[in-house]
Enzyme design. Structure first.
Site, PDB file in Angstrom:
ATOM      1  N   LYS A  74       0.967  -1.214  -0.044  1.00  0.00           N
ATOM      2  CA  LYS A  74      -0.008   0.168   0.171  1.00  0.00           C
ATOM      3  C   LYS A  74       0.894   1.410   0.006  1.00  0.00           C
ATOM      4  O   LYS A  74       0.674   2.298  -0.845  1.00  0.00           O
ATOM      5  CB  LYS A  74      -0.927   0.061   1.253  1.00  0.00           C
ATOM      6  CG  LYS A  74      -2.346  -0.340   1.226  1.00  0.00           C
ATOM      7  CD  LYS A  74      -3.166   0.033   2.300  1.00  0.00           C
ATOM      8  CE  LYS A  74      -2.566  -0.068   3.598  1.00  0.00           C
ATOM      9  NZ  LYS A  74      -2.215  -1.305   4.079  1.00  0.00           N
ATOM     10  N   THR A  76       4.005   1.510  -0.980  1.00  0.00           N
ATOM     11  CA  THR A  76       4.504   1.402  -2.221  1.00  0.00           C
ATOM     12  C   THR A  76       3.791   2.056  -3.211  1.00  0.00           C
ATOM     13  O   THR A  76       4.394   3.027  -4.027  1.00  0.00           O
ATOM     14  CB  THR A  76       4.962   0.317  -2.536  1.00  0.00           C
ATOM     15  OG1 THR A  76       5.862  -0.377  -1.420  1.00  0.00           O
ATOM     16  CG2 THR A  76       6.088   0.065  -3.738  1.00  0.00           C
ATOM     17  N   ARG A  97       1.851   8.102   7.021  1.00  0.00           N
ATOM     18  CA  ARG A  97       2.173   7.815   8.478  1.00  0.00           C
ATOM     19  C   ARG A  97       3.589   7.788   8.591  1.00  0.00           C
ATOM     20  O   ARG A  97       4.471   7.474   7.715  1.00  0.00           O
ATOM     21  CB  ARG A  97       1.541   6.653   8.894  1.00  0.00           C
ATOM     22  CG  ARG A  97       0.006   6.682   9.373  1.00  0.00           C
ATOM     23  CD  ARG A  97      -0.402   5.277   9.753  1.00  0.00           C
ATOM     24  NE  ARG A  97      -0.344   4.303   8.540  1.00  0.00           N
ATOM     25  CZ  ARG A  97      -0.637   3.154   8.690  1.00  0.00           C
ATOM     26  NH1 ARG A  97      -0.768   2.700   9.897  1.00  0.00           N
ATOM     27  NH2 ARG A  97      -0.514   2.178   7.785  1.00  0.00           N
ATOM     28  N   LYS A 108       8.855  -5.904  10.419  1.00  0.00           N
ATOM     29  CA  LYS A 108       8.659  -5.333   9.215  1.00  0.00           C
ATOM     30  C   LYS A 108       9.668  -4.622   8.317  1.00  0.00           C
ATOM     31  O   LYS A 108       9.420  -4.419   7.254  1.00  0.00           O
ATOM     32  CB  LYS A 108       7.406  -4.354   9.459  1.00  0.00           C
ATOM     33  CG  LYS A 108       6.373  -4.601   8.355  1.00  0.00           C
ATOM     34  CD  LYS A 108       5.076  -3.757   8.633  1.00  0.00           C
ATOM     35  CE  LYS A 108       4.335  -3.565   7.296  1.00  0.00           C
ATOM     36  NZ  LYS A 108       4.489  -2.503   6.746  1.00  0.00           N
ATOM     37  N   ALA A 276      -3.593   0.713  13.798  1.00  0.00           N
ATOM     38  CA  ALA A 276      -4.530   0.667  12.882  1.00  0.00           C
ATOM     39  C   ALA A 276      -5.480  -0.611  13.656  1.00  0.00           C
ATOM     40  O   ALA A 276      -6.565  -0.554  13.120  1.00  0.00           O
ATOM     41  CB  ALA A 276      -4.254   0.024  11.463  1.00  0.00           C
ATOM     42  N   PHE A 304      -3.656  -1.280   7.022  1.00  0.00           N
ATOM     43  CA  PHE A 304      -4.379  -2.695   6.689  1.00  0.00           C
ATOM     44  C   PHE A 304      -5.344  -2.479   5.803  1.00  0.00           C
ATOM     45  O   PHE A 304      -5.089  -1.595   4.724  1.00  0.00           O
ATOM     46  CB  PHE A 304      -5.114  -3.174   8.274  1.00  0.00           C
ATOM     47  CG  PHE A 304      -4.512  -3.347   9.648  1.00  0.00           C
ATOM     48  CD1 PHE A 304      -2.992  -3.749   9.263  1.00  0.00           C
ATOM     49  CD2 PHE A 304      -4.874  -3.029  10.736  1.00  0.00           C
ATOM     50  CE1 PHE A 304      -2.360  -3.877  10.474  1.00  0.00           C
ATOM     51  CE2 PHE A 304      -4.160  -3.508  11.714  1.00  0.00           C
ATOM     52  CZ  PHE A 304      -2.855  -3.780  11.619  1.00  0.00           C
ATOM     53  N   PHE A 384       4.451  -8.215  -8.726  1.00  0.00           N
ATOM     54  CA  PHE A 384       5.756  -8.866  -8.252  1.00  0.00           C
ATOM     55  C   PHE A 384       6.480  -9.479  -9.114  1.00  0.00           C
ATOM     56  O   PHE A 384       5.586  -9.923 -10.372  1.00  0.00           O
ATOM     57  CB  PHE A 384       5.419  -9.844  -7.183  1.00  0.00           C
ATOM     58  CG  PHE A 384       5.128  -8.955  -5.808  1.00  0.00           C
ATOM     59  CD1 PHE A 384       4.165  -8.326  -5.481  1.00  0.00           C
ATOM     60  CD2 PHE A 384       6.381  -9.019  -4.609  1.00  0.00           C
ATOM     61  CE1 PHE A 384       4.143  -7.505  -4.328  1.00  0.00           C
ATOM     62  CE2 PHE A 384       6.116  -8.576  -3.642  1.00  0.00           C
ATOM     63  CZ  PHE A 384       4.952  -7.751  -3.171  1.00  0.00           C
ATOM     64  N   TRP A 412       6.957  -0.385  -8.125  1.00  0.00           N
ATOM     65  CA  TRP A 412       8.031  -0.831  -7.218  1.00  0.00           C
ATOM     66  C   TRP A 412       9.115  -0.858  -8.003  1.00  0.00           C
ATOM     67  O   TRP A 412      10.167  -0.540  -7.781  1.00  0.00           O
ATOM     68  CB  TRP A 412       7.671  -2.129  -6.705  1.00  0.00           C
ATOM     69  CG  TRP A 412       8.635  -3.022  -5.686  1.00  0.00           C
ATOM     70  CD1 TRP A 412       8.995  -2.601  -4.510  1.00  0.00           C
ATOM     71  CD2 TRP A 412       9.637  -3.789  -6.164  1.00  0.00           C
ATOM     72  NE1 TRP A 412       9.913  -3.358  -4.103  1.00  0.00           N
ATOM     73  CE2 TRP A 412      10.373  -4.115  -4.968  1.00  0.00           C
ATOM     74  CE3 TRP A 412       9.887  -4.452  -7.346  1.00  0.00           C
ATOM     75  CZ2 TRP A 412      11.446  -5.054  -5.183  1.00  0.00           C
ATOM     76  CZ3 TRP A 412      10.855  -5.489  -7.298  1.00  0.00           C
ATOM     77  CH2 TRP A 412      11.587  -5.509  -6.247  1.00  0.00           C
TER      78      TRP A 412
HETATM   79  P1  ADP Z   1       2.071  -1.920   2.989  1.00  0.00           P
HETATM   80  O1  ADP Z   1       1.777  -0.622   2.997  1.00  0.00           O
HETATM   81  O2  ADP Z   1       0.919  -2.767   2.369  1.00  0.00           O
HETATM   82  O3  ADP Z   1       2.403  -2.648   4.381  1.00  0.00           O
HETATM   83  P2  ADP Z   1       4.798  -1.648   1.940  1.00  0.00           P
HETATM   84  O4  ADP Z   1       4.373  -0.623   0.829  1.00  0.00           O
HETATM   85  O5  ADP Z   1       5.184  -1.167   3.071  1.00  0.00           O
HETATM   86  O6  ADP Z   1       3.347  -2.412   2.212  1.00  0.00           O
HETATM   87  O7  ADP Z   1       5.796  -2.780   1.248  1.00  0.00           O
HETATM   88  C1  ADP Z   1       5.933  -3.721   2.101  1.00  0.00           C
HETATM   89  C2  ADP Z   1       7.186  -4.395   1.461  1.00  0.00           C
HETATM   90  O8  ADP Z   1       7.058  -5.213   0.241  1.00  0.00           O
HETATM   91  C3  ADP Z   1       8.175  -3.480   1.137  1.00  0.00           C
HETATM   92  O9  ADP Z   1       9.559  -3.850   1.558  1.00  0.00           O
HETATM   93  C4  ADP Z   1       8.316  -3.154  -0.298  1.00  0.00           C
HETATM   94  O10 ADP Z   1       9.512  -2.802  -0.572  1.00  0.00           O
HETATM   95  C5  ADP Z   1       7.948  -4.822  -0.740  1.00  0.00           C
HETATM   96  N1  ADP Z   1       7.107  -4.450  -1.975  1.00  0.00           N
HETATM   97  C6  ADP Z   1       6.116  -3.882  -2.302  1.00  0.00           C
HETATM   98  N2  ADP Z   1       5.736  -3.880  -3.156  1.00  0.00           N
HETATM   99  C7  ADP Z   1       6.559  -4.802  -4.158  1.00  0.00           C
HETATM  100  C8  ADP Z   1       6.568  -5.467  -5.507  1.00  0.00           C
HETATM  101  N3  ADP Z   1       5.638  -5.018  -6.263  1.00  0.00           N
HETATM  102  N4  ADP Z   1       7.583  -6.281  -5.592  1.00  0.00           N
HETATM  103  C9  ADP Z   1       8.517  -6.717  -4.712  1.00  0.00           C
HETATM  104  N5  ADP Z   1       8.461  -5.880  -3.362  1.00  0.00           N
HETATM  105  C10 ADP Z   1       7.437  -5.152  -3.126  1.00  0.00           C
END
Ligand code: ADP
Length: 559
Positions: A74, A76, A97, A108, A276, A304, A384, A412
Site C-alpha cells: 500500500k 509503495t 504515516r 517489518k 490501525a 491494513f 511482483f 515498485w
Molecule cells: P504495506 O504498506 O501494505 O504494508 P509496503 O508498501 O510497506 O506495504 O511494502 C512492504 C514491503 O514489500 C516493502 O519492503 C516493499 O519494498 C515490498 N514490496 C512492495 N511492493 C512490491 C513489489 N511489487 N515487488 C517486490 N516487493 C514489493
C-alpha cells in the site's frame, strides 16, 4: 535471476533536492519552513494559518485487500501514484504515516514505500525523523508521572488506583514491559500499583494528535482523555488533573507536519502514525488537509485492508475532519489473492490460477464495501516479478468481466512511470462518477447498531455478540454520554472475520465484541474483538540482527 537491490540501497543511491526547492514546487517559501537539515522540514504555524482559506484539491485514499504478513505494498503504491500524478503534469502531494521504531526493529523493516517508490531520506524517516514520536512518548509519560504524583500527594480526585487506565509508553517492541508493578519501596517511592507499557503508536496521544485540526483542538482533546475511574466509578480526565496545557506544550512542535520528498521529488507529508487496531491508523488530519490546500491531488493511505483502514478513514477521520475523498485505490497482489484462495504462505511462488480465481472473492468484497460508501475506485494490481503472465491475465480478466476498473501497477520496479496507467484510470473514474461519499452509519445511532452495521456491511458477518463485560460497559458509556461517538474496531487484519485463519470471503460468521476501550480525546470507542496487542514483542530473529552502520555513518540493513 535479476539482481534486486534492497530498499535502502535504492534510497541511498537516489539524488535528493534541497527541501526548500521541493517546497517551492508547491508554492511554499523558506520562511514557511522550519528546517531540519537540508532534506526535512516542518511547516511553520504561520504557513499553516495562511493556507486555511485556500480551496482543497482532490483526496485519493489508498487501501487494500486483507493483507498477508509481509504487507501488500500500500505504501509503495501510495508513493508511486503520487509520482505518477507528477509525471502526467498534475500537482500532487503524498500524505503518509510516520514509521514506528518497534516494527522497524522487529519484522517489518521500514515503512517508507519500496523499490523505486520510496520517500527520502529513508533512513531518517525510519529512525528518529523530526522527533515527533519521542515528543509523544514524553507527553504520554509526563501524564503517567502526573497521575502517580497525584496519588502520592493525597489523591484529591479520589482516583481508584486499581482503575487507572492510562499506561506508560515506549517506541519499541518490548514484551517484558507489558505488565509491571511500580511505586515499590515505601512511602517515599510512590503508591504501589500495577501498571504497563504500550508502544507509543498505541498511545491515545498519537490518535489525538492525528485527529486534531489545530493546537486549540489538540488541547481540548488532550483534556478529554480518560485516565482513570474514581471510587464512584466515574471517569477522571486529564482536565480534572489540569495538565492539558503542559501536554499541549510538549506537543507544540510535533503537531506541525513534516515535509520530505520521494525519489522522484514529489512532495510528501509524513506525519503521525497511530496503530490501525486500537486506533484509526491514518496520518494526521493536519497533514492531509495541508496537502489538500497545496495540491490538485493528495494521495493518502489507511492502515491494513479496506475492512479496517478505509472503514476507519471514512467513518472516523473523514467525518471528524470534514474531508471528502474523491476516489479510492484498492491494492491487491496476486500472492495475497492466492493465499485467500487456499495456497499456504510457503508456496506462493508457484503459479496457481485456480487459487487466484477463488481468492478473488476477497477483493470483490472490498470493492463492494467501497461502492457502498458511494466512492469511485480503481483496483491496483501491485505487480511482483514472481507473478506469471497467466496469473496477471487471469486477474485482469476477472476484473474486466465484473466491469471493475483495474490497473497493472509496476511502481515498485519503475517508480512513477509504473503508475501512470493507474493515475489516468483514476482521472477517468473521477470524471465519470462523482464521489457520493456517505458514511454507512449515523453518529446518532446506538453503539451496538454502529458495530452491527460495520460487521454486516463491511465484514459480511451474520451477527454480533457482546460479552457480558461489553454489555455492562455499553450501559456505563451511555450514562457517561459517550454513545454519540464513532466506533474504532480492533480486529485481525488478515481476515474479514475476527478469526485470522478464515481467509477469502467467509460468510455466516459472528463477530464477538469482548470489551470496549474508550478513547474520548481521540473521539472514538474502540471495540475489541479479540486480544489486541498494544505492546508487540520482537521475533526470534529480529530485523535488528541485519542492521549496522558503515564507516561513513550510513545505515545498513534498514530493509
Ligand atoms: P504495506 O504498506 O501494505 O504494508 P509496503 O508498501 O510497506 O506495504 O511494502 C512492504 C514491503 O514489500 C516493502 O519492503 C516493499 O519494498 C515490498 N514490496 C512492495 N511492493 C512490491 C513489489 N511489487 N515487488 C517486490 N516487493 C514489493
Amino acid at each position: 535471476k535479476p539482481v534486486v537491490k534492497s530498499d535502502i540501497e535504492i534510497a541511498q543511491q537516489s539524488f535528493m533536492k534541497p527541501i526548500t526547492e521541493v517546497a517551492e514546487s508547491i508554492g511554499l517559501h523558506e520562511d514557511d519552513l522550519e528546517l531540519f537539515g537540508k532534506y526535512k522540514a516542518k511547516l511553520s504555524t504561520d504557513a499553516l494559518k495562511k493556507l486555511d482559506a485556500k480551496k482543497s484539491g482532490k483526496i485519493i485514499l489508498v487501501t487494500s485487500i486483507n493483507p498477508t504478513p509481509a504487507g501488500e505494498g500500500k505504501s509503495t503504491v501510495t508513493v508511486g501514484l503520487g509520482d505518477a500524478f507528477t509525471k502526467i503534469g498534475k500537482k500532487a502531494i503524498i500524505a503518509m504515516r510516520e514509521p514506528s521504531l518497534g516494527p522497524t526493529m522487529g519484522v517489518k523493516g521500514g515503512a517508507t514505500g519500496g523499490g523505486f517508490s520510496q520517500v527520502l531520506p529513508m533512513e531518517d524517516i525510519n529512525l528518529h525523523f523530526t522527533g515527533d514520536l519521542h515528543a509523544i512518548t514524553t507527553a504520554n509519560n509526563a501524564l503517567a508521572a502526573f497521575i502517580d504524583n497525584h496519588l502520592q500527594q493525597g489523591n484529591e480526585l479520589g482516583i481508584d488506583q486499581r482503575r487507572i487506565v492510562w499506561k506508560r509508553a515506549l517506541d519499541m517492541n518490548d514484551r517484558a514491559l507489558r505488565k509491571v508493578v511500580i511505586g515499590l519501596g515505601g512511602p517515599m517511592q510512590g503508591v504501589p500499583r500495577e501498571d504497563g507499557f504500550d508502544i507509543t503508536v498505541a498511545s491515545e496521544i498519537m490518535a489525538v494528535l492525528c485527529l486534531s485540526t489545530d493546537l486549540q483542538d489538540l488541547k481540548k482533546r488532550l483534556g478529554q482523555m480518560v485516565i482513570a475511574y474514581n471510587y464512584n466509578k466515574q471517569p477522571v480526565t486529564v482536565e480534572d488533573l489540569g495538565v492539558q496545557g503542559a501536554l499541549t506544550m510538549l506537543l507544540k512542535e510535533a503537531v506541525k507536519p513534516n515535509l520530505v520528498q520521494t525519489i522522484e521529488h514529489t512532495p510528501a507529508f509524513i506525519h503521525g502514525g497511530p496503530f490501525a487496531n486500537i486506533a484509526h491508523g491514518c496520518n494526521s488530519v493536519i497533514a492531509t488537509k495541508t496537502a489538500s490546500k497545496l495540491a490538485d491531488f493528495v494521495v493518502t493511505e489507511g492502515g491494513f485492508g479496506a475492512d479496517l483502514g478505509a472503514e476507519k478513514f471514512l467513518h472516523i477521520k473523514a467525518r471528524s475532519a470534514g474531508i471528502k475523498p474523491e476516489a479510492v485505490v484498492i491494492v491487491a497482489t496476486i500472492r495475497a489473492l492466492k493465499m485467500h484462495g487456499g495456497v499456504p504462505k510457503t508456496d506462493l511462488g508457484r503459479e496457481d490460477v485456480q487459487a487466484l480465481t477463488v481468492g478473488f472473492a476477497n477483493l470483490k468484497k472490498h470493492i463492494e464495501t467501497i461502492e457502498s460508501f458511494g466512492l469511485p475506485y480503481v483496483v491496483a494490481v501491485n505487480k511482483f516479478i514472481t507473478d506469471t503472465d497467466q496469473e496477471v491475465r487471469t486477474l485482469i480478466d476477472l476484473c474486466d468481466q465484473g466491469n471493475i476498473p483495474v490497473s497493472l501497477t509496476e511502481v515498485w520496479e519503475k517508480g512513477g512511470e509504473g503508475g501512470v496507467d493507474l493515475a489516468n484510470k483514476l482521472l477517468e473514474v473521477i470524471d465519470k462518477k462523482e464521489s457520493n461519499f456517505q458514511p454507512l452509519y449515523d453518529l446518532s445511532e446506538s453503539l451496538e447498531n454502529k458495530i452491527l452495521t460495520i460487521a454486516q456491511k463491511v465484514y459480511g458477518a451474520e451477527k454480533v455478540e457482546f460479552s457480558s463485560k461489553a454489555k455492562k460497559q455499553l450501559k456505563d458509556f451511555d450514562s457517561f454520554g459517550w454513545s454519540h461517538l464513532p466506533i474504532c474496531m480492533a480486529k485481525t487484519q488478515y481476515s474479514l472475520s475476527d478469526d485470522p485463519t478464515k481467509l477469502g470471503r467467509p460468510t455466516g460468521f459472528t463477530i464477538t465484541i469482548r470489551e470496549f476501550k474508550p478513547s474520548i480525546g481521540a473521539g472514538f470507542i474502540v471495540a475489541l474483538t479479540g486480544d489486541v496487542m498494544t505492546m508487540p514483542g520482537l521475533p526470534k530473529l529480529p530485523a535488528a540482527l541485519r542492521m549496522d552502520v558503515d564507516e561513513n555513518g550510513n545505515a545498513i540493513g534498514l530493509f
